[in-house]
Motif scaffolding. Structure first.
Motif, PDB file in Angstrom:
ATOM      1  N   PHE A  25       1.060  -1.198   0.080  1.00 53.98           N
ATOM      2  CA  PHE A  25      -0.313  -0.007   0.032  1.00 53.98           C
ATOM      3  C   PHE A  25       1.066   1.266   0.067  1.00 53.98           C
ATOM      4  O   PHE A  25       0.536   2.284  -0.761  1.00 53.98           O
ATOM      5  N   SER A  26       2.048   1.317   0.843  1.00 58.80           N
ATOM      6  CA  SER A  26       2.727   2.416   0.810  1.00 58.80           C
ATOM      7  C   SER A  26       3.793   2.114   2.236  1.00 58.80           C
ATOM      8  O   SER A  26       3.411   1.489   3.083  1.00 58.80           O
ATOM      9  N   LYS A  30       6.894   8.325   6.559  1.00 58.92           N
ATOM     10  CA  LYS A  30       6.371   9.465   5.755  1.00 58.92           C
ATOM     11  C   LYS A  30       7.465   9.790   4.848  1.00 58.92           C
ATOM     12  O   LYS A  30       8.744  10.059   5.420  1.00 58.92           O
ATOM     13  N   ILE A  31       7.473  10.674   3.854  1.00 57.02           N
ATOM     14  CA  ILE A  31       8.741  11.412   2.998  1.00 57.02           C
ATOM     15  C   ILE A  31       8.212  12.978   3.081  1.00 57.02           C
ATOM     16  O   ILE A  31       6.803  13.276   2.447  1.00 57.02           O
ATOM     17  N   GLY A  52       5.198   8.673  -3.437  1.00 60.93           N
ATOM     18  CA  GLY A  52       5.211   8.674  -2.119  1.00 60.93           C
ATOM     19  C   GLY A  52       5.442   9.813  -1.196  1.00 60.93           C
ATOM     20  O   GLY A  52       5.159   9.837   0.093  1.00 60.93           O
ATOM     21  N   LEU A  53       5.635  11.055  -1.838  1.00 65.99           N
ATOM     22  CA  LEU A  53       5.789  12.080  -1.048  1.00 65.99           C
ATOM     23  C   LEU A  53       4.268  12.608  -0.448  1.00 65.99           C
ATOM     24  O   LEU A  53       3.007  12.450  -0.961  1.00 65.99           O
ATOM     25  N   THR A 388      12.799   5.355  -4.099  1.00 64.04           N
ATOM     26  CA  THR A 388      13.646   4.676  -3.632  1.00 64.04           C
ATOM     27  C   THR A 388      13.979   4.691  -2.187  1.00 64.04           C
ATOM     28  O   THR A 388      13.898   3.434  -1.288  1.00 64.04           O
ATOM     29  N   VAL A 389      13.909   5.702  -1.413  1.00 64.76           N
ATOM     30  CA  VAL A 389      13.929   6.084  -0.144  1.00 64.76           C
ATOM     31  C   VAL A 389      12.606   5.079   0.257  1.00 64.76           C
ATOM     32  O   VAL A 389      12.470   4.541   1.614  1.00 64.76           O
ATOM     33  N   GLY A 390      11.271   5.404  -0.077  1.00 68.42           N
ATOM     34  CA  GLY A 390      10.068   4.631   0.163  1.00 68.42           C
ATOM     35  C   GLY A 390      10.179   3.131   0.194  1.00 68.42           C
ATOM     36  O   GLY A 390       9.749   2.394   1.256  1.00 68.42           O
TER      37      GLY A 390
END
Length: 553
Positions: A25-26, A30-31, A52-53, A388-390
């Protein structure tokens, strides 16, 4: 020795590392992404939201209000087209010292040469003299002090950042030895004097002007208070926001950037709504070997207080590269999944070791959000960086030791618990026991949902914000939008703004209830499927209720 003596119980199966990452889902973490020259078009912002922002940061160290307003209008368009909610953070300049290069010509500084820092802004920046925006530097520093100059944001690279050592002070000028060769490119460089108090207000006159105009006009969700040094800084900022009316609900995140802020961290945490750990500047004020202790300590304290912790400077190399370094990838995971082993460690003084009988897992912690600066502001790959971070965050969350974290948090809160804290912890405990897919929390202020998220459940928390009609005796308005957007910086919280015309629940199949809307949203997102269990936390009259429902086909 027999080989079986070397076999250890694996907390993570090594073979599982080779398995492909499963789409989810995500990430729960958070980003926060800084929007700027590389990330201000509708197309790029839309891609960032899909990647994902969840919080858009507007840094007023760069450009003017008109530039940021154009970017914000593009963000609004992207939100409508992608149907992805995003909140807005205004980042103040604060008492930031700057070197101004009006010609924007590259300046080459050579090791062992000397350079003069002068408050005379009429001077042209060169390899011999650098004009600065602060007339009081000569009174603040002394021979032997360290000064760092780098292009905003600090890259950490020795060829684009320079270390200076104060040699002498001549009237208002500061003469420095150049410690490493570097080339400074651009119109603006940030100057940081290590462990030196700069006698400037935390909220400058320029900051107040920006907040009163741009901030009020756009009803900002968060104020990032740069260079927070004392709890009083937060109180003064809150008083200023309250006078502006529309910003009375804006949350203040204290940005800890120097030793002074670190020294008063506990008092600042009490006053602020959240904390941003600015590791770039802290990495200059603190010896490198001390930085990780501050991160672990600060994140743990934020976790126990139930206030969001945001970590910066994690994938600097992605400003220019498509992939992070191995160390950076590990750093992101460690920010999400960490163990704070030294509960009584004093960052300035020698270490006090773990107490006898303490269990390392008792102090598991993790940040709520990762803040990307240069990587999305001016980097070549803003969308890929967020993605990538997500992905790294999502992988780290899979092995987060939630059981130990839950027990530690309950123990920290102690007894007797408040009514709301008891309900929140009970909802998480029930969800873990029945292996629920999601927790759905009905809330109007967002407080109940944030308390549930404080216990770091392994499943997402759908925060269903119920709007309330309110008046200031001049006009009527609905609350709820602020509360929904402000959930976007809290780990594990995913807000949904309810339609005030819908009841919380209904036995009438033709009447669409808020609960049905939330369940349908969970199904559409892939969170919930047939026969899953869902924990619902809501108020019924004066009572708070936690219940478990099992979905049918």
């Amino acid at each position: 020795m027999h080989s079986n003596h070397l076999l250890l119980e694996e907390p993570i199966r090594m073979a599982s590392i080779l398995e492909p990452s499963k789409a989810s889902f995500s990430a729960m973490t958070k980003i926060v992404g800084t929007l700027g020259p590389s990330s201000r078009s509708v197309e790029v912002i839309s891609a960032c939201l899909k990647a994902g922002l969840s919080v858009a940061r507007f840094d007023f160290s760069w450009r003017d209000a008109e530039f940021h307003q154009e970017t914000l209008e593009n963000l609004k368009t992207a939100i409508k087209s992608t149907k992805k909610l995003c909140s807005v953070m205004l980042d103040t300049v604060g008492p930031e010292l700057q070197v101004v290069n009006k010609t924007e010509k590259a300046i080459t500084l050579k090791a062992d040469d000397k350079v003069i820092l002068t408050p005379d802004k009429g001077q042209e920046a060169s390899s011999e003299i650098l004009p600065i925006n602060f007339a009081g530097l000569a009174k603040a520093v002394k021979k032997g002090d360290t000064i760092f100059i780098g292009q905003y944001l600090f890259t950490g690279s020795e060829i684009t950042s320079v270390w200076l050592e104060v040699d002498e002070v001549k009237d208002d000028d500061v003469v420095c030895f150049i410690k490493n060769s570097a080339t400074l490119a651009g119109s603006l460089f940030t100057l940081h004097a290590s462990q030196i108090r700069i006698d400037l207000p935390t909220l400058s006159a320029k900051d107040k002007e920006v907040i009163a105009s741009w901030g009020v006009k756009n009803k900002i969700d968060f104020l990032s208070l740069s260079y927070t040094r004392h709890a009083e800084d937060v109180r003064e900022a809150r008083d200023y926001l309250s006078k502006l009316g529309d910003l009375s609900s804006t949350q203040i995140f204290a940005k800890i950037e120097n030793v002074e802020g670190l020294t008063h961290f506990d008092e600042i945490l009490q006053e602020a709504d959240g904390i941003i750990l600015s590791r770039g500047n802290l990495g200059i004020d603190l010896p490198p070997e001390k930085v990780f202790f501050f991160q672990k300590s600060a994140v743990y304290k934020c976790n126990m207080a139930g206030k969001p912790a945001v970590v910066t400077r994690v994938v600097d190399s992605m400003t220019d590269n498509l992939r992070p370094t191995r160390a950076e990838a590990t750093d992101v995971a460690n920010a999400v999944l960490d163990v704070y082993a030294f509960m009584h460690y004093n960052i300035i003084e020698p270490t006090i070791p773990l107490k006898e009988g303490d269990n390392l897992n008792d102090y598991v912690s993790g940040c709520d959000a990762i803040l990307l600066g240069a990587e999305t502001l001016r980097g070549l790959y803003p969308v890929e960086t967020i993605s990538t971070v997500g992905k790294i965050c999502a992988e780290a969350e899979k092995v987060f030791h939630q059981d130990q974290y839950f027990k530690r948090t309950v123990k920290f809160v102690g007894e007797p618990m408040t009514h709301l804290e008891s309900i929140a912890s009970s909802a998480v405990r029930a969800a873990l026991k029945v292996k629920a897919s999601v927790i759905i929390c009905f809330t109007s202020s967002g407080r109940a949902a944030r308390l549930i998220a404080k216990y770091r459940p392994t499943m997402p928390v759908l925060s269903v914000v119920i709007p309330r009609l309110r008046t200031n005796q001049l006009k009527w308005s609905f609350s709820g939008a602020f509360e929904a957007r402000q959930s976007l910086i809290v780990r594990g919280l995913f807000p949904l703004l309810a339609d005030p015309r819908h009841p919380a629940e209904s036995t009438n199949a033709t009447n669409e209830s808020v609960l049905k809307v939330a369940l349908d949203h969970g199904k559409a997102s892939g969170l919930i499927k047939s026969h899953d269990r869902v924990v619902v936390c809501q108020k019924v009259g004066d009572a708070s209720v936690v219940k478990i429902i099992e979905l049918e086909d």
